[in-house]
Design a protein around this motif. Structure first.
Motif, mmCIF file in Angstrom:
data_model
loop_
_atom_site.group_PDB
_atom_site.id
_atom_site.type_symbol
_atom_site.label_atom_id
_atom_site.label_comp_id
_atom_site.label_asym_id
_atom_site.label_seq_id
_atom_site.Cartn_x
_atom_site.Cartn_y
_atom_site.Cartn_z
ATOM 1 N N GLY A 67 0.972 -1.353 -0.497
ATOM 2 C CA GLY A 67 -0.077 0.205 0.049
ATOM 3 C C GLY A 67 1.304 0.932 -0.675
ATOM 4 N N LYS A 70 -0.419 6.985 2.861
ATOM 5 C CA LYS A 70 -2.538 8.517 2.925
ATOM 6 C C LYS A 70 -1.703 9.531 3.503
ATOM 7 C CE LYS A 70 -6.704 5.801 3.839
ATOM 8 N NZ LYS A 70 -7.597 5.727 5.018
ATOM 9 N N GLU A 81 -5.220 0.925 8.341
ATOM 10 C CA GLU A 81 -6.683 1.536 7.153
ATOM 11 C C GLU A 81 -6.587 3.111 7.224
ATOM 12 O OE1 GLU A 81 -10.182 -0.638 6.648
ATOM 13 O OE2 GLU A 81 -9.994 -0.990 8.702
ATOM 14 N N TYR A 85 -3.647 3.400 1.806
ATOM 15 C CA TYR A 85 -4.009 3.932 0.748
ATOM 16 C C TYR A 85 -3.772 2.877 0.046
ATOM 17 C CZ TYR A 85 -1.944 6.846 -2.474
ATOM 18 O OH TYR A 85 -0.802 7.826 -2.721
ATOM 19 N N HIS A 87 -3.584 1.939 -4.218
ATOM 20 C CA HIS A 87 -3.516 2.418 -6.058
ATOM 21 C C HIS A 87 -3.068 1.350 -6.892
ATOM 22 C CE1 HIS A 87 -0.139 3.891 -6.543
ATOM 23 N NE2 HIS A 87 0.162 4.258 -5.811
ATOM 24 N N ASN A 352 -9.444 -4.172 -4.009
ATOM 25 C CA ASN A 352 -9.984 -4.076 -2.724
ATOM 26 C C ASN A 352 -10.638 -3.816 -1.211
ATOM 27 O OD1 ASN A 352 -7.317 -3.511 -0.828
ATOM 28 N ND2 ASN A 352 -8.475 -0.625 -0.729
ATOM 29 N N THR A 366 -4.834 -4.162 3.503
ATOM 30 C CA THR A 366 -4.810 -3.151 1.599
ATOM 31 C C THR A 366 -4.801 -5.534 1.340
ATOM 32 O OG1 THR A 366 -3.376 -4.026 0.781
ATOM 33 C CG2 THR A 366 -4.058 -1.471 1.482
#
Length: 510
Positions: A67, A70, A81, A85, A87, A352, A366
């Protein structure tokens, strides 16, 4: 893997990692080594930053990206969490670069088990009679037939039969017989009917459903025999008459199904389904890699191991494509990954979404992190083939089958593909069993194992206390041989398996 001593117990899984994993609950202000002090309470199995991770920078565990930050994460921060995040990012597939010829033992040197040798050369580890259904409308009748046989006590006279199981399902009608639901249900049902753990089959339909039994029989060129019988409720004349007919069919096939005996067979005749469910932060550290070693041992003995649950290898697929025996096998796996990306997007979901609330409580943040741990079940040998759901597995060695991550649906596809034994790792404590294929439950951590001893067959949590992965892998392999030879698993003792036949419903129900 580096384990801290004296300080609160933590694990650093790779020198490239910028997080460590808590091996017990760690309170705020605890020194976890190298001057890193925790800033929050860290639950068992969760992650702690050991370096400063800039906003947007990758977070690494297992030496791989799980991951991105953030916000800026400081040493000692709890990593989960709230500050992670996901992508998409470029994966280097390096097709077949790590493939290598497998040194399979000659048959004379292979491990053996006591199994049932079938006429087609395959081996059963169990010997069941199945009541299959072509539609949900006939599932009640299938259940009545099985209950009537059990109530009668007649199976006591046939000790080589493990039992009778009604494999109920939720569809079979309002489907296009030319479509994907019909094709999937057809090959899944046929896979169960011909699984080597099934000694005899009675198939029950309603009569007017979309999934027509005559069309099913024509597709596979099968005819009625002393171990395969079919009927429909409408043709026989209603519920009561169909139950009576079904009971007579079963009674007629009992002597034939019972006329088998266990004999020494090579481990090359074992096809092992690899499953995980209720995963936690230790799944990829203890049970999954230990099961991977057991899978490697089976492959060395000429057997087959099936890795599945495509959404749960997402983000780790590049580790499998590198092991593909050739580019074609690797590209087939990537094509399936792209299908899932499109499938989830069309249904307004994302890949996800997969880690469940229980997974996250157990420390998984994740799908990338979950997948890296799940893929460890596949061991280290060459990926020889990639199959679609419920396809017949005819390649030896390590293979992959496309299935959802939902355990009952995934295992159903593997058993339909020919798996005659199954290993299931769990961190949170999944309650699961299967008929006709016995399921060996592997606990990832000792606290859960102690709580759920009635469900768990092997504790892999002692790896955290010094048992090596190699030792545990051999223990699992020995258990596979014992269960294949007739030892009952905990889930079998509890009676699991009557409700775990769950074919994948991919297409539209109309």
């Amino acid at each position: 893997m580096t384990v801290t001593a004296e300080l609160p117990k933590t694990l650093r899984l790779s020198s490239e990692d910028n997080v460590i994993v808590a091996a017990s609950r760690i309170e705020p202000g605890a020194d976890v080594g190298s001057g890193v002090v925790t800033k929050a309470r860290i639950p068992f199995g969760h992650k702690i930053a050991i370096t400063r991770i800039a906003e947007g920078a990758p977070i690494r565990k297992f030496g791989q990206i799980i991951g991105f930050a953030k916000t800026t994460i400081e040493p000692g921060d709890w990593v989960h969490e709230h500050n992670v995040y996901m992508h998409d990012f470029e994966r280097d597939y390096r097709f077949a670069e790590e493939a290598r010829p497998e040194a399979v033992l000659p048959v004379s040197e292979q491990a053996t088990f006591q199994g049932y040798l079938r006429g087609n050369g395959r081996a059963g580890t169990r010997n069941y009679i199945g009541i299959l259904t072509s539609v949900n409308c006939s599932t009640t009748v299938a259940g009545f037939i099985a209950k009537e046989i059990e109530r009668s006590g007649i199976l006591d006279d046939y000790p080589n039969i493990d039992g009778i199981v009604a494999l109920k399902q939720a569809n079979g009608c309002v489907i296009d017989y030319r479509g994907v639901i019909f094709d999937t249900l057809k090959k899944t049902t046929w896979g169960y009917a011909t699984n080597p753990n099934m000694g005899g089959v009675v198939m029950v339909g309603l009569g007017c459903e979309g999934f027509q039994i005559p069309r099913f029989k024509e597709a596979y060129g099968v005819t009625e025999s002393d171990t395969f019988r079919t009927m429909t409720i409408q043709e026989v004349g209603g519920t009561r008459k169909t139950v009576e007919r079904g009971v007579e069919f079963v009674k007629e096939m009992l002597p034939t199904v019972n006329a088998v005996h266990r004999e020494p067979l090579p481990a090359s005749l074992l096809t092992l389904a690899l499953q995980c469910g209720g995963s936690d932060g230790y799944s990829g550290i203890t049970a999954n890699p230990a099961l991977g070693i057991a899978a490697d041992i089976l492959v060395k003995n000429g057997g087959t191991a099936i890795l599945s649950e495509t959404p749960e290898i997402y983000g780790a697929e590049h580790l499998l494509t590198r092991r593909a025996k050739n580019r074609e096998v690797g590209e087939k796996l990537v094509e399936i990954i792209h299908w899932w990306e499109d499938y989830t997007a069309r249904n307004q979901m994302e890949m996800n979404n997969n880690p469940s609330p229980g997974n996250k409580l157990g420390g998984l943040t994740t799908i990338l992190e979950k997948s890296l741990g799940a893929a460890a079940k596949g061991g280290s040998t060459t990926l020889n083939a990639v199959y679609h759901y419920a396809d017949q597995v005819n390649e030896k060695g390590f293979v992959f089958m496309d299935t959802p991550g939902y355990d009952p649906v995934s295992a159903t596809g593997q058993v339909a593909g020919g798996a005659n034994i199954l290993c299931f790792t769990t961190g949170r404590g999944s309650a699961y069993g299967n008929k006709p294929t016995p399921s060996i439950k592997l606990a990832t951590n000792t606290p859960m194992y102690e709580r759920m001893k009635d469900d768990m067959d092997i504790n892999c949590g002692d790896i955290l206390d010094g048992v090596t992965l190699a030792e545990k892998g051999h223990e699992i392999f020995d258990e596979i041989l014992a269960v294949a030879s007739g030892k009952r698993t905990k889930s079998e003792e509890l009676g699991y398996g009557d409700n775990e036949f769950v074919p994948w419903q991919i297409g539209a129900t109309m």
